[in-house]
Motif scaffolding. Sequence first.
Motif, PDB file in Angstrom:
ATOM      1  N   ALA A 195       0.825  -1.212   0.000  1.00 19.41           N
ATOM      2  CA  ALA A 195       0.000   0.000   0.000  1.00 19.41           C
ATOM      3  C   ALA A 195       0.862   1.267   0.000  1.00 19.41           C
ATOM      4  CB  ALA A 195      -0.939  -0.002   1.208  1.00 19.41           C
ATOM      5  N   ASP A 196       2.089   1.155  -0.455  1.00 17.86           N
ATOM      6  CA  ASP A 196       3.007   2.291  -0.498  1.00 17.86           C
ATOM      7  C   ASP A 196       2.529   3.303  -1.536  1.00 17.86           C
ATOM      8  OD1 ASP A 196       5.145   4.080  -0.757  1.00 17.86           O
ATOM      9  OD2 ASP A 196       6.645   2.504  -0.539  1.00 17.86           O
ATOM     10  N   GLY A 197       2.155   4.486  -1.067  1.00 15.13           N
ATOM     11  CA  GLY A 197       1.701   5.544  -1.967  1.00 15.13           C
ATOM     12  C   GLY A 197       2.820   6.481  -2.376  1.00 15.13           C
ATOM     13  N   THR A 198       4.018   6.273  -1.845  1.00 16.45           N
ATOM     14  CA  THR A 198       5.167   7.126  -2.146  1.00 16.45           C
ATOM     15  C   THR A 198       6.013   6.545  -3.268  1.00 16.45           C
ATOM     16  OG1 THR A 198       5.236   7.853   0.155  1.00 16.45           O
ATOM     17  CG2 THR A 198       7.230   8.203  -1.151  1.00 16.45           C
ATOM     18  N   CYS A 199       6.261   5.262  -3.186  1.00 16.10           N
ATOM     19  CA  CYS A 199       7.129   4.567  -4.141  1.00 16.10           C
ATOM     20  C   CYS A 199       6.366   3.332  -4.642  1.00 16.10           C
ATOM     21  CB  CYS A 199       8.415   4.161  -3.423  1.00 16.10           C
ATOM     22  SG  CYS A 199       9.595   3.304  -4.443  1.00 16.10           S
ATOM     23  N   PRO A 200       6.024   3.279  -5.907  1.00 15.51           N
ATOM     24  CA  PRO A 200       5.254   2.147  -6.417  1.00 15.51           C
ATOM     25  C   PRO A 200       5.970   0.812  -6.200  1.00 15.51           C
ATOM     26  CG  PRO A 200       5.344   3.907  -8.052  1.00 15.51           C
ATOM     27  CD  PRO A 200       6.316   4.271  -6.960  1.00 15.51           C
ATOM     28  N   PRO A 201       5.243  -0.211  -5.750  1.00 18.09           N
ATOM     29  CA  PRO A 201       5.854  -1.532  -5.556  1.00 18.09           C
ATOM     30  C   PRO A 201       6.560  -2.068  -6.806  1.00 18.09           C
ATOM     31  CG  PRO A 201       3.719  -1.466  -4.486  1.00 18.09           C
ATOM     32  CD  PRO A 201       3.850  -0.191  -5.276  1.00 18.09           C
ATOM     33  N   ALA A 202       6.099  -1.674  -7.972  1.00 20.42           N
ATOM     34  CA  ALA A 202       6.738  -2.132  -9.210  1.00 20.42           C
ATOM     35  C   ALA A 202       8.201  -1.712  -9.266  1.00 20.42           C
ATOM     36  CB  ALA A 202       5.997  -1.596 -10.430  1.00 20.42           C
ATOM     37  N   TRP A 203       8.542  -0.581  -8.656  1.00 16.86           N
ATOM     38  CA  TRP A 203       9.933  -0.127  -8.667  1.00 16.86           C
ATOM     39  C   TRP A 203      10.830  -1.119  -7.939  1.00 16.86           C
ATOM     40  CZ3 TRP A 203       9.697   5.827  -7.374  1.00 16.86           C
ATOM     41  CH2 TRP A 203       9.046   6.491  -8.419  1.00 16.86           C
ATOM     42  N   SER A 204      10.357  -1.652  -6.831  1.00 14.19           N
ATOM     43  CA  SER A 204      11.160  -2.630  -6.091  1.00 14.19           C
ATOM     44  C   SER A 204      11.304  -3.924  -6.875  1.00 14.19           C
ATOM     45  CB  SER A 204      10.536  -2.917  -4.723  1.00 14.19           C
ATOM     46  OG  SER A 204      10.739  -1.826  -3.870  1.00 14.19           O
ATOM     47  N   ARG A 205      10.230  -4.342  -7.535  1.00  8.83           N
ATOM     48  CA  ARG A 205      10.322  -5.554  -8.360  1.00  8.83           C
ATOM     49  C   ARG A 205      11.342  -5.361  -9.478  1.00  8.83           C
ATOM     50  NH1 ARG A 205       4.714  -5.315  -7.474  1.00  8.83           N
ATOM     51  NH2 ARG A 205       4.369  -4.429  -9.545  1.00  8.83           N
TER      52      ARG A 205
ATOM     53  N   ALA B 139      14.892  -5.322  -7.962  1.00  6.88           N
ATOM     54  CA  ALA B 139      15.315  -6.672  -7.585  1.00  6.88           C
ATOM     55  C   ALA B 139      15.714  -7.477  -8.818  1.00  6.88           C
ATOM     56  CB  ALA B 139      14.201  -7.378  -6.815  1.00  6.88           C
ATOM     57  N   THR B 140      14.961  -7.338  -9.887  1.00  8.51           N
ATOM     58  CA  THR B 140      15.295  -8.029 -11.134  1.00  8.51           C
ATOM     59  C   THR B 140      16.647  -7.563 -11.661  1.00  8.51           C
ATOM     60  OG1 THR B 140      12.974  -8.363 -11.701  1.00  8.51           O
ATOM     61  CG2 THR B 140      14.548  -8.427 -13.524  1.00  8.51           C
TER      62      THR B 140
ATOM     63  N   THR C 138      23.864 -10.026  -8.120  1.00  7.91           N
ATOM     64  CA  THR C 138      23.827  -9.636  -6.716  1.00  7.91           C
ATOM     65  C   THR C 138      22.814 -10.485  -5.960  1.00  7.91           C
ATOM     66  OG1 THR C 138      24.372  -7.375  -7.335  1.00  7.91           O
ATOM     67  CG2 THR C 138      23.417  -7.689  -5.168  1.00  7.91           C
ATOM     68  N   ASP C 139      23.160 -10.846  -4.728  1.00 10.80           N
ATOM     69  CA  ASP C 139      22.234 -11.579  -3.875  1.00 10.80           C
ATOM     70  C   ASP C 139      21.199 -10.585  -3.348  1.00 10.80           C
ATOM     71  OD1 ASP C 139      20.962 -13.403  -2.288  1.00 10.80           O
ATOM     72  OD2 ASP C 139      22.598 -13.619  -0.859  1.00 10.80           O
ATOM     73  N   VAL C 140      19.970 -10.774  -3.725  1.00  8.20           N
ATOM     74  CA  VAL C 140      18.910  -9.848  -3.319  1.00  8.20           C
ATOM     75  C   VAL C 140      17.666 -10.636  -2.938  1.00  8.20           C
ATOM     76  CG1 VAL C 140      18.049  -9.511  -5.683  1.00  8.20           C
ATOM     77  CG2 VAL C 140      17.629  -7.759  -3.963  1.00  8.20           C
ATOM     78  N   GLU C 141      16.975 -10.134  -1.955  1.00 10.74           N
ATOM     79  CA  GLU C 141      15.680 -10.694  -1.562  1.00 10.74           C
ATOM     80  C   GLU C 141      14.670  -9.561  -1.603  1.00 10.74           C
ATOM     81  OE1 GLU C 141      15.930 -12.496   2.317  1.00 10.74           O
ATOM     82  OE2 GLU C 141      17.679 -13.674   1.756  1.00 10.74           O
ATOM     83  N   LEU C 142      13.506  -9.840  -2.142  1.00  8.75           N
ATOM     84  CA  LEU C 142      12.422  -8.868  -2.137  1.00  8.75           C
ATOM     85  C   LEU C 142      11.272  -9.460  -1.345  1.00  8.75           C
ATOM     86  CD1 LEU C 142      10.944  -6.289  -2.951  1.00  8.75           C
ATOM     87  CD2 LEU C 142      10.323  -7.428  -5.098  1.00  8.75           C
TER      88      LEU C 142
END
Length: 61
Positions: free
Chosen positions: A6-16, A19-20, A27-31
């Motif tokens: 429900a982040d209204g500041t930074c769209p969740p798609a940016w994190s996806r 991470a990709t 790089t070792d990454v966990e989302l």
Amino acid sequence: MQHGTADGTCPPAWSREAATAFRKAGTDVELRTVPGEGHTFGAKRAASLHVTEAFFARHLR
């Protein structure tokens, strides 16, 4: 990385996307997405910090 769904500041798609990109770079990454939480995690903030601390404990030895 942790992202509230429900982040209204930074769209969740940016994190996806980030991470990709990290994975493609080797790089070792966990989302982890946190259902219903906003940008600062509110009630689940302490739990999110424990997840971050555990990640660093595993990877920064």
